[in-house]
Design a protein around this motif. Structure first.
Motif, PDB file in Angstrom:
ATOM      1  N   ASP A 163       0.823  -1.212   0.000  1.00  0.00           N
ATOM      2  CA  ASP A 163       0.000   0.000   0.000  1.00  0.00           C
ATOM      3  C   ASP A 163       0.859   1.264   0.000  1.00  0.00           C
ATOM      4  OD1 ASP A 163      -2.228  -1.595   0.015  1.00  0.00           O
ATOM      5  OD2 ASP A 163      -2.616  -1.388   2.170  1.00  0.00           O
ATOM      6  N   ALA A 164       2.045   1.178   0.615  1.00  0.00           N
ATOM      7  CA  ALA A 164       2.955   2.328   0.656  1.00  0.00           C
ATOM      8  C   ALA A 164       3.886   2.348  -0.550  1.00  0.00           C
ATOM      9  CB  ALA A 164       3.778   2.295   1.938  1.00  0.00           C
ATOM     10  N   GLN A 165       3.716   1.371  -1.458  1.00  0.00           N
ATOM     11  CA  GLN A 165       4.550   1.251  -2.660  1.00  0.00           C
ATOM     12  C   GLN A 165       6.031   1.149  -2.298  1.00  0.00           C
ATOM     13  OE1 GLN A 165       3.316   4.622  -5.101  1.00  0.00           O
ATOM     14  NE2 GLN A 165       1.687   3.399  -6.032  1.00  0.00           N
ATOM     15  N   VAL A 166       6.294   0.322  -1.288  1.00  0.00           N
ATOM     16  CA  VAL A 166       7.654   0.070  -0.823  1.00  0.00           C
ATOM     17  C   VAL A 166       7.915  -1.435  -0.904  1.00  0.00           C
ATOM     18  CG1 VAL A 166       9.240   0.179   1.140  1.00  0.00           C
ATOM     19  CG2 VAL A 166       7.647   2.057   0.721  1.00  0.00           C
ATOM     20  N   LYS A 167       9.061  -1.826  -1.416  1.00  0.00           N
ATOM     21  CA  LYS A 167       9.437  -3.235  -1.473  1.00  0.00           C
ATOM     22  C   LYS A 167      10.355  -3.548  -0.295  1.00  0.00           C
ATOM     23  CE  LYS A 167      11.463  -6.823  -4.389  1.00  0.00           C
ATOM     24  NZ  LYS A 167      12.110  -7.140  -5.691  1.00  0.00           N
ATOM     25  N   PRO A 168       9.930  -4.419   0.619  1.00  0.00           N
ATOM     26  CA  PRO A 168      10.786  -4.720   1.774  1.00  0.00           C
ATOM     27  C   PRO A 168      11.999  -5.555   1.364  1.00  0.00           C
ATOM     28  CG  PRO A 168       8.869  -6.160   1.770  1.00  0.00           C
ATOM     29  CD  PRO A 168       8.655  -5.173   0.654  1.00  0.00           C
ATOM     30  N   ASN A 169      13.093  -5.343   2.067  1.00  0.00           N
ATOM     31  CA  ASN A 169      14.334  -6.084   1.823  1.00  0.00           C
ATOM     32  C   ASN A 169      14.341  -7.329   2.714  1.00  0.00           C
ATOM     33  OD1 ASN A 169      16.955  -6.865   1.182  1.00  0.00           O
ATOM     34  ND2 ASN A 169      17.880  -5.423   2.628  1.00  0.00           N
ATOM     35  N   GLY A 215       2.502   7.495   8.662  1.00  0.00           N
ATOM     36  CA  GLY A 215       2.189   7.560   7.247  1.00  0.00           C
ATOM     37  C   GLY A 215       0.769   7.131   6.942  1.00  0.00           C
ATOM     38  N   ASP A 216       0.309   7.468   5.750  1.00  0.00           N
ATOM     39  CA  ASP A 216      -1.035   7.103   5.309  1.00  0.00           C
ATOM     40  C   ASP A 216      -1.148   5.589   5.165  1.00  0.00           C
ATOM     41  OD1 ASP A 216      -1.609   9.784   5.190  1.00  0.00           O
ATOM     42  OD2 ASP A 216      -1.115   9.965   3.053  1.00  0.00           O
ATOM     43  N   GLY A 217      -2.306   5.078   5.490  1.00  0.00           N
ATOM     44  CA  GLY A 217      -2.560   3.648   5.317  1.00  0.00           C
ATOM     45  C   GLY A 217      -2.139   2.787   6.482  1.00  0.00           C
ATOM     46  N   ILE A 218      -1.498   3.375   7.491  1.00  0.00           N
ATOM     47  CA  ILE A 218      -1.105   2.607   8.671  1.00  0.00           C
ATOM     48  C   ILE A 218      -2.286   2.627   9.648  1.00  0.00           C
ATOM     49  CG2 ILE A 218       0.567   2.320  10.515  1.00  0.00           C
ATOM     50  CD1 ILE A 218       1.713   1.946   7.742  1.00  0.00           C
ATOM     51  N   THR A 219      -3.150   1.659   9.521  1.00  0.00           N
ATOM     52  CA  THR A 219      -4.351   1.617  10.357  1.00  0.00           C
ATOM     53  C   THR A 219      -4.238   0.494  11.384  1.00  0.00           C
ATOM     54  OG1 THR A 219      -5.446   0.192   8.742  1.00  0.00           O
ATOM     55  CG2 THR A 219      -5.812   2.551   8.542  1.00  0.00           C
ATOM     56  N   PRO A 220      -4.822   0.667  12.567  1.00  0.00           N
ATOM     57  CA  PRO A 220      -4.786  -0.380  13.594  1.00  0.00           C
ATOM     58  C   PRO A 220      -5.469  -1.664  13.123  1.00  0.00           C
ATOM     59  CG  PRO A 220      -5.426   1.720  14.550  1.00  0.00           C
ATOM     60  CD  PRO A 220      -5.460   1.898  13.063  1.00  0.00           C
ATOM     61  N   LEU A 221      -5.005  -2.783  13.662  1.00  0.00           N
ATOM     62  CA  LEU A 221      -5.559  -4.102  13.330  1.00  0.00           C
ATOM     63  C   LEU A 221      -6.482  -4.540  14.467  1.00  0.00           C
ATOM     64  CD1 LEU A 221      -5.466  -6.444  11.280  1.00  0.00           C
ATOM     65  CD2 LEU A 221      -3.571  -7.393  12.605  1.00  0.00           C
ATOM     66  N   PRO A 222      -7.778  -4.759  14.191  1.00  0.00           N
ATOM     67  CA  PRO A 222      -8.708  -5.148  15.256  1.00  0.00           C
ATOM     68  C   PRO A 222      -8.400  -6.540  15.823  1.00  0.00           C
ATOM     69  CG  PRO A 222      -9.895  -4.255  13.366  1.00  0.00           C
ATOM     70  CD  PRO A 222      -8.483  -4.490  12.916  1.00  0.00           C
TER      71      PRO A 222
END
Length: 261
Positions: A163-169, A215-222
């Motif tokens: 969602d953040a358009q980031v590729k994790p290493n 950042g945007d899109g970082i929402t809590p997980l119920p």
């Protein structure tokens, strides 16, 4: 039964009729048992409680102990596993209720949220990011990342990066939460988690640090409990659900830091 050489045994028409009658008898028996249980005004019997493996060591012991202390006539059986195992267990009636997250749950599983937990970065205590008051996912792109590789769980964490358009290493993977935490604590990389134990140490005693994600899109997980949507709930299950609603709140989560923190 009809015995068939290629298919083993199959039910005859009479067998199918008998099967339906037996199912009806069993349902009546369960209804009578539940009615008698309600007359006692105190839950009794056996309850199988499932829990997501990442939550089980923290939330399950205190939650179940408090319930059996209150109702000593109850026997609790435990079932721990990944999200897909919990879903399968609920569908097959192997477990009565599962403590988990609202994470890729199908329509035939009912979920009641209790508290929302924000995802955070988990690092070694001496990591360069450990003292930050917040970090974005883009800042983690070059950091060695250790992935908790469980069905559905990995999809959730990878979706945050997508969602953040980031590729994790991704440099390491493990299906064991404590292996991930210990590798992170020993400086092999960072990870993202929503679980915050009361004491931030790995099993080998090495210190960890939690850093809020920004950042945007970082929402809590119920976090909450799941049941099979079409199953009639017993008096015992009703009582346990009520206990969960009382014991897991924004101000208190057994074995974990309060969500408001």
């Amino acid at each position: 039964f009809l015995r068939q050489q290629s298919q083993g045994v199959v039910l005859t028409p009479a067998g199918h009729g008998l099967l339906e009658q037996v199912k009806a008898m069993l349902e009546i028996g369960e209804t009578l048992y539940d009615a008698a249980n309600r007359l006692n005004t105190e839950p009794r019997g056996s309850l199988t409680v499932g829990c997501l493996v990442t939550l089980a060591p923290l939330v399950l012991p205190g939650t179940c102990h408090a319930f059996t202390e209150r109702y000593p006539g109850v026997q609790i059986n435990l079932f721990e596993g990944s999200q897909d195992r919990l879903i399968g267990g609920l569908r097959r009636a192997e477990i009565d209720v599962g403590l988990t997250y609202d994470m890729l749950l199908p329509d035939d599983i009912a979920f009641v949220p209790l508290v929302a937990l924000p995802p955070h970065l988990l690092t070694a205590a001496g990591h360069t990011l450990a003292e930050r008051d917040g970090v974005t996912l883009s800042e983690l792109a070059e950091c060695p990342y250790i992935l908790l590789d469980l069905p559905h769980t990995r999809d959730y964490f990878l979706s945050l990066f997508a969602d953040a358009q980031v590729k994790p290493n991704i440099t390491m993977r493990s299906s064991q939460p404590e292996v991930v935490r210990t590798m992170v604590a020993n400086g092999y990389g960072v990870t993202i988690s929503v679980v915050r134990p009361k004491y931030e140490f790995a099993l080998d005693g090495t210190a960890l640090a939690s850093v809020p994600l920004r950042g945007d899109g970082i929402t809590p997980l119920p976090l909450g409990y799941a049941t099979a949507a079409r199953v009639k709930k017993s008096f015992l299950l009703d009582a346990f659900e009520s206990h969960l609603r009382e014991s897991i709140t924004v101000d208190h989560i057994p074995g974990m830091r309060a969500a408001v923190a």
